[in-house]
Design an enzyme around this catalytic site. Structure first.
Site, PDB file in Angstrom:
ATOM      1  N   ASP A  92       0.857  -1.177   0.000  1.00 30.67           N
ATOM      2  CA  ASP A  92       0.000   0.000   0.000  1.00 30.67           C
ATOM      3  C   ASP A  92       0.897   1.232   0.000  1.00 30.67           C
ATOM      4  OD1 ASP A  92      -2.318   1.613   0.308  1.00 30.67           O
ATOM      5  OD2 ASP A  92      -1.956   1.708   2.457  1.00 30.67           O
ATOM      6  N   THR A 138      -0.331   4.894   1.190  1.00 35.14           N
ATOM      7  CA  THR A 138      -0.622   5.809   2.292  1.00 35.14           C
ATOM      8  C   THR A 138      -0.480   5.086   3.630  1.00 35.14           C
ATOM      9  OG1 THR A 138      -2.173   6.994   0.888  1.00 35.14           O
ATOM     10  CG2 THR A 138      -2.326   7.370   3.257  1.00 35.14           C
TER      11      THR A 138
END
Length: 1289
Positions: free
Chosen positions: A413, A415
């Site tokens: 991922d 963020t």
């Protein structure tokens, strides 16, 4: 006593099962039935609140544990052989002796299971006996009861800071607005407060709730493990239905905060509560090495059967060649002697019993012990400890540590995983006017000031070609300033020291306003009519209102961590931060040991208090007069996401202060000091399908129904109506186009973008919509879709107010980590929900994308174009590979693909071509992807390429991806602990992934692989001594060693050294593994544990067993020694050879290795001397006599040398002529540290890896294969393009 017939009991049980399995449950209060027998209770079929997590009971522990252990086939195998040894015609030695190894293994495992189950019992007992308050009709008050006595249909009162005992439908709270705040850290790890509201219209006995007046029916769905959804409605006596959802449910395990008390109706109890349904226990995964091990065990079984067949045929041939019946073949009691064929058949099973050790019974237990030792060292590695968060790595999956050394793909991922997830307000655009916030940029630059010139700073801010506005102008003002010195590390400590809630460090909360925008807001507010039409005020009101931020006062808020309070507060945020940097050195002193923190609390360091949102007094116009003595700085915000916190603090910086939030109202203070109380009519929550959220309020001044919305630009722009243009003229009319241009520029800077809109809803439209909304909320079937449909119905013809750009900074050392992982042969994919421009910028900043990469940018509007472009791209890549000029070169290809195109290529007819393209890419960047798409991508690559995949994320939207990978790693960041709880390993920073994989992953895999290979060799080399002896005893399954010594050989004498070898051996030091990441490639693919390596070691075991048998045989040939005297040197020689073989394999000798090696020899000598001194044993005084004979020592030395000489020569020749990368790395380890580091530095520079350079991260030029006809702005950050355009798009 009431007697129940068996038929009645069976009928009642069936009714209870049907009641529990119904899709809808109709629950009523237990109070009218209090004191009646159980069969008259209305909710009797539903389980109570007592929980039981134990697996066994004292009465059935032994049979149940044995049943569970016999699920392991190896245990069944050895028990079967032990039982077979009790058959007289096939037994090889004393039946009782054969039971010892398997009994020891089963007993040790049973003791471990019993201890774990006893601890679970103690935990259950403590939990079931916790006190709570249950309403009693007899006593007319809430009485203290144990948790285990709570039943569905009871009324419970939960006080502040108490844990909720069961799932409660909230009916009443002490708060005047019927709000209860809870902390769900025990469920999902999120520390921020969540707001729950009582079901409207149910509590009619204000101010105190009387449970006896409750005569409604609660209709709810059957229990499920979804923590975020709950379907329910309350049917009143007048048949009116009031809908309720998760916003009115208090989950078991949550803690009530900032509320005196809350009263709820128990809807789920015990094992049916959502928290218990999510408590699935540890997940079991089989590692890749374990799967290979099981195959080799099958090979060993085949080898064992072959050796037993040879023994049976040899016995048959030996019997056939006998001239008569020798005296040592004793017939049975009837004088009958089995024939050669039947005797050979029996001998086959006797040989299995004799040679059973070829299947290593202790290997599985040894592997578990080794993994526990490896995890101990991983968890205690100080380099994997995060001092800022005071957390260390967590190992939750105990059986896949070796998989860390075999990773081929990493899916990450963005963020919160690559970035800090600390959102900093950077820029905004209001009605097509861009405000760069230069002063705030200067403040942020102070934070990044390094201590030394050598410190590397990764600033995501690029320097693109100058569009209509320039970022360079923002930085120019800071070039000549005098920097303050303070490291980023210290500033983080300072930030955390003053933060007692999530997302509240000075980096996030302090925003210096843009002067131009501040003047514009002041002008707008001074205008008497500006509150009605001015978009600037509406923009900041949207920032302050359109969120779910919980507000509490600083004097009453909950405090969790140590807080540093300054005696003097400056009104200038930049001054505050400068002072903070000066104090950063002393902040470390506050971080004492955990035990000391638990013992010592001061008035201003740790408080657990209640905070309330007092309802402000509103005049007739909806405006609250300001109170001069109140300071807005006393307000504390608790947000569920860092984006919301950043926006609220930005609004506060311009004077729009969010003062309070209740279910029915939001109070905002304007810059003038005037308070506006907005009546909240409804909140349209964010979901991944709509990609936006909205708040419908009644404006206190205009009395209009106003819908404020915020969301992703692509989700908002398509819903726009006419913008604020009727009072504008000229170029200012094109607000939407200009705002979109600003959004594109924000994306190129790596900023996260949001659009804000407003819509005025007519009274008639609102009333019609309200009816549909209430109907949707009261529905049970398809409720989520109905609620979404009503939200979509209202969110149309929106008016664009503006947009924001929020910066999410990269974590420390992320670029260096990604480069090292890529050099290690690991392909890195980043899956993010951000827009492509933002994702590409971050990709270059973190060095996922490089200057020299050939970037393939795929963005298609339809499947036909996607298919065409995919085929063209593959053809280009194949043409490059087939070009004779590129035979020895590999292009560095990177792929950038958006979510819409990804959905197309994931269709069954395009999956194969997408996988073929993706496997040729060094890195892939997927933008605008959903959580479901993340997991689908991971499964697709795993299953189609057969690779080892690792997924890393920090939020709830990463859980599916983490669980789909071979190894899931959760980052304990700003978004709770959902990812951590679903993961196999948990770390606090992305940079820890580098050492976890390159060092610990490499060590765990090589250690365990070498230990398993050695185990197979050891057992084969020892058991073959018995096999060679059969050629001289007529294949009668006789032994030349006492049975007890045979058992002790593998159980005690040679068990500890390989375990220590698997835990502590180091083929290469951590410094070299980190400096030369390519060494990690030795574990990828087939790795160390190869098919050829296994069989070479097995052949070596055959050879060494031949030497260990025939050299003593030839030495004692012609002598008059007995069989046990001959077997004694065989045992000793075998032990010495096996241990010396291990000493050749050990790469790093430690004190522990010496102790275990010498201890094993000493244990053998002591136990054998004691055993052979027993008059009743077969080998009486044999070792004592042998140790007086010089021939014994000569045989031991000569046999060990001859047996190990080929292996030793092979190692010397291979390491001299064709050294492996590991051998070369070991040569580096022998150098002094400074010389070694200099060599690695020169080698990295020659290779081109180099250290990560500090730079302003403007997106570098790169050759790009652009699969999308883009707007001219894309050329700002993608140059030297090779364009494939499709006429279909």
């Amino acid at each position: 006593m009431v007697w129940w017939s068996p038929l009645s009991l069976l009928r009642d049980a069936l009714r209870g099962q049907r009641a529990r399995q119904q899709d809808l449950r109709h629950l009523v209060s237990n109070l009218p039935y209090e004191g009646l027998e159980k069969r008259k209770q209305p909710n009797r079929y539903l389980p109570g609140n007592a929980i039981k997590t134990t697996k066994y009971t004292p009465l059935f522990f032994i049979p149940m544990n044995l049943y569970e252990q016999f699920h392991r086939l190896a245990n069944i195998y050895f028990v079967g052989l032990a039982i077979l040894n009790f058959v007289p015609v096939v037994n090889a030695f004393q039946p009782e002796v054969a039971l010892i190894p398997i009994c020891v293994i089963l007993s040790l495992t049973a003791l471990k299971d019993a201890w774990e189950d006893f601890r679970r019992y103690q935990s259950d007992k403590k939990l079931n006996n916790m006190p709570c308050f249950v309403y009693s009709r007899k006593d007319k008050q809430f009485m203290e009861r144990c948790w285990k006595d709570v039943r569905v249909g009871d009324f419970l009162k939960v006080l502040c800071n108490e844990i909720v005992p069961a799932d409660l439908l909230l009916l009443h709270t002490s708060d005047a607005n019927s709000v209860c705040h809870i902390e769900t850290a025990n469920l999902d790890g999120e520390m921020n407060l969540k707001e729950r509201r009582a079901v409207a219209g149910v509590c009619i006995t204000e101010p105190d709730f009387e449970p006896e007046s409750f005569n409604s029916i609660v209709v709810c769905e059957k229990p499920n493990n979804n923590l975020n959804h709950f379907k329910c409605y309350v049917e009143k006596a007048d048949k009116e239905k009031v809908g309720a959802g998760i916003e009115s449910l208090l989950l078991r395990g949550c803690t009530v905060r900032n509320t005196d008390h809350a009263v709820g109706f128990v809807v789920y109890a015990g094992h049916e509560t959502k928290s218990m349904l999510n408590n699935n226990g540890p997940r079991y995964k089989r590692s890749k090495l374990e799967r290979k091990l099981n195959v080799d065990v099958i090979f060993c079984v085949i080898l064992l059967l072959a050796m037993c067949l040879v023994g049976a045929l040899g016995h048959y041939y030996w019997r056939q060649t006998l001239p008569g019946v020798p005296p040592y073949l004793v017939p049975d009691s009837n004088g009958h002697l089995d024939g050669p064929g039947l005797s050979a058949f029996y001998m086959f099973f006797s040989m299995i019993i004799l040679l059973q050790v070829l299947i290593p019974i202790s290997l599985y237990v040894s592997i578990e012990l080794v993994k526990i030792g490896q995890i101990f060292f991983i968890m205690n590695d100080l380099d994997l400890y995060d001092e800022e968060a005071d957390s260390r790595i967590q190992c939750k999956a105990l059986n896949i540590t070796e998989d860390l050394g075999q990773i081929d793909y990493i899916f990450s991922d963005k963020t919160g995983t690559l970035t800090e997830n600390k959102m900093v307000f950077r820029r905004c655009s209001i009605v097509a006017t861009e405000y760069p916030h230069k002063e705030n940029a200067i403040r942020l630059a102070v934070i990044d000031e390094p201590d030394t010139e050598e410190e590397v700073i990764f600033n995501q801010q690029p320097q693109p070609p100058q569009p209509g506005w320039s970022v360079a102008a923002e930085d120019s003002g800071s070039k000549g300033r005098q920097h303050q010195h303070g490291s980023r590390h210290k500033s983080k400590f300072a930030g955390n020291a003053q933060s007692n809630v999530a997302f509240s460090s000075p980096l996030e909360t302090e925003v210096i306003p843009d002067r131009k925008l501040l003047r514009r807001v002041s002008i707008a507010e001074r205008s008497s009519s500006s509150q009605k039409i001015d978009p600037y005020l509406d923009f900041f009101l949207a920032l302050a209102i359109c969120n779910t931020v919980v507000v509490s006062m600083a004097t009453g808020r909950r405090r969790r961590t140590h807080e540093y309070t300054s005696p003097v507060q400056s009104s200038n945020p930049l001054d505050n931060f400068s002072n903070l940097l000066k104090r950063a050195g002393s902040v470390r002193n506050m971080f004492a040991s955990k035990a000391e923190r638990d013992r010592t609390f001061s008035d201003n360091s740790f408080k657990e208090e209640d905070g309330f949102n007092p309802s402000p007094k509103v005049d007739d116009s909806g405006v609250v007069p300001s109170r001069g003595g109140e300071q807005p700085s006393t307000v504390c915000y608790e947000a569920e996401s860092p984006d919301e916190a950043a926006l609220v603090y930005a609004a506060k910086a311009y004077g729009f202060t969010l003062l309070s939030r209740t279910p029915d109202s939001v109070t905002v203070r304007l810059p003038s000091g005037q308070n506006l109380v907005f009546e909240v009519l409804d909140t349209l929550s964010f979901d991944y399908n709509r990609k936006r959220m909205s708040v419908l309020v009644r404006h206190p001044v205009t009395k209009e129904f106003v819908l404020y919305s915020k969301g992703a630009d692509y989700a908002i722009m398509e819903l726009l109506g006419a913008p604020y243009a009727e009072h504008l003229s000229g170029n200012q009319r094109d607000i939407v186009a200009d705002t979109q241009y600003h959004l594109d520029c924000y994306g190129k800077e790596g900023l996260r973008t949001l659009c804000f809109t407003k819509k005025v809803v007519s009274a008639k439209d609102y009333e019609d919509w309200r009816v549909s909304r209430l109907r949707a909320k009261a529905a049970i079937d398809g409720r989520e879709q109905l609620i979404t449909d009503t939200a979509v119905q209202l969110e149309t013809n929106l008016t664009l107010l503006g947009a924001t750009g929020i910066e999410d900074r990269l974590q420390d050392n992320v670029p260096d980590t990604i480069v090292a992982l890529r050099e290690a042969g690991i392909k890195v994919w980043v899956l993010t929900g951000d827009k492509p421009e933002t994702a590409v910028n971050i990709g270059y900043a973190c060095r996922l994308l490089e200057d020299e990469d050939l970037v393939i940018n795929m963005s298609c509007k339809n499947k036909i174009a996607c298919t065409s472009i995919l085929d063209c791209t593959l053809e280009e890549v194949r043409r490059y590979e087939n070009d004779p000029a590129n035979v020895d070169t590999t292009p560095d290809i990177s792929l950038v693909i958006d979510g819409r195109t990804l959905a197309m290529v994931l269709s069954p007819d395009l999956q194969g071509r997408f996988v073929e393209l993706a496997k040729r890419c060094r890195s892939v960047l997927c933008c605008r992807v959903t959580p479901l798409q993340k997991s689908v991508v991971v499964k697709l690559i795993r299953e189609n390429l057969g690779v080892m995949a690792l997924a890393v994320g920090d939020g709830a939207n990463d859980v599916n991806m983490i669980q789909a990978a071979d190894i899931g790693i959760g980052i304990s960041g700003q978004e709770g602990m959902q990812a951590v709880m679903a993961s196999d390993f948990a770390i606090s920073r992305f940079k820890h992934l580098k050492k976890l994989l390159l060092v610990h992953g490499h060590w765990c895999y090589t250690r365990l692989a070498n230990m398993i290979i050695y185990f197979f060799f050891k057992n084969l080399a020892n058991v073959n001594l018995l096999f060679w002896y059969q050629f001289y005893c007529g294949f009668t399954a006789a032994t030349m060693t006492d049975y007890w010594l045979l058992i002790f050989f593998n159980l005690f004498f040679t068990s500890v050294p390989p375990i220590m070898f698997g835990i502590m051996d180091k083929d290469v030091s951590a410094e070299v593994l980190l400096g030369v990441p390519e060494l990690y490639r030795t574990g990828q693919g087939a790795g160390v544990y190869r098919f050829s390596t296994f069989w070479i070691n097995m052949l070596d075991g055959f050879y060494q067993s031949l030497i260990c048998f025939f050299i003593p045989y030839l030495a004692y040939q012609g002598s008059d020694i007995d069989v046990f005297t001959f077997g004694t040197p065989l045992n000793a020689v075998s032990l010495f050879t096996i241990l010396l073989h291990l000493s050749i394999e050990i790469k790093a000798w430690t004190f522990v290795h010496w102790i275990t090696m010498l201890g094993s020899v000493a244990l053998y000598l002591i136990m054998t001397l004691l055993f052979t001194s027993c008059v009743t044993c077969n080998s009486y005084w044999t070792l004592q006599n042998q140790m007086r004979d010089p021939v014994f020592y000569l045989v031991c030395i000569l046999t060990a040398v001859v047996a190990l000489l080929p292996r030793y020569v092979f190692h010397v020749m291979r390491n001299s002529i064709a050294p492996t990368p590991i051998v070369q790395a070991r040569h580096l380890d022998q150098l002094d540290p400074s010389t070694r580091d200099e060599w690695i530095k020169e080698w990295r520079g020659f290779r081109g890896g180099g250290a990560v350079k500090a730079s302003k991260l403007s997106t570098p030029p790169s050759p790009v294969l652009d699969a999308t006809p883009q707007s001219p702005t894309n050329s700002d950050f993608l140059v030297n393009e090779i364009t494939l355009e499709s006429m279909h798009m």
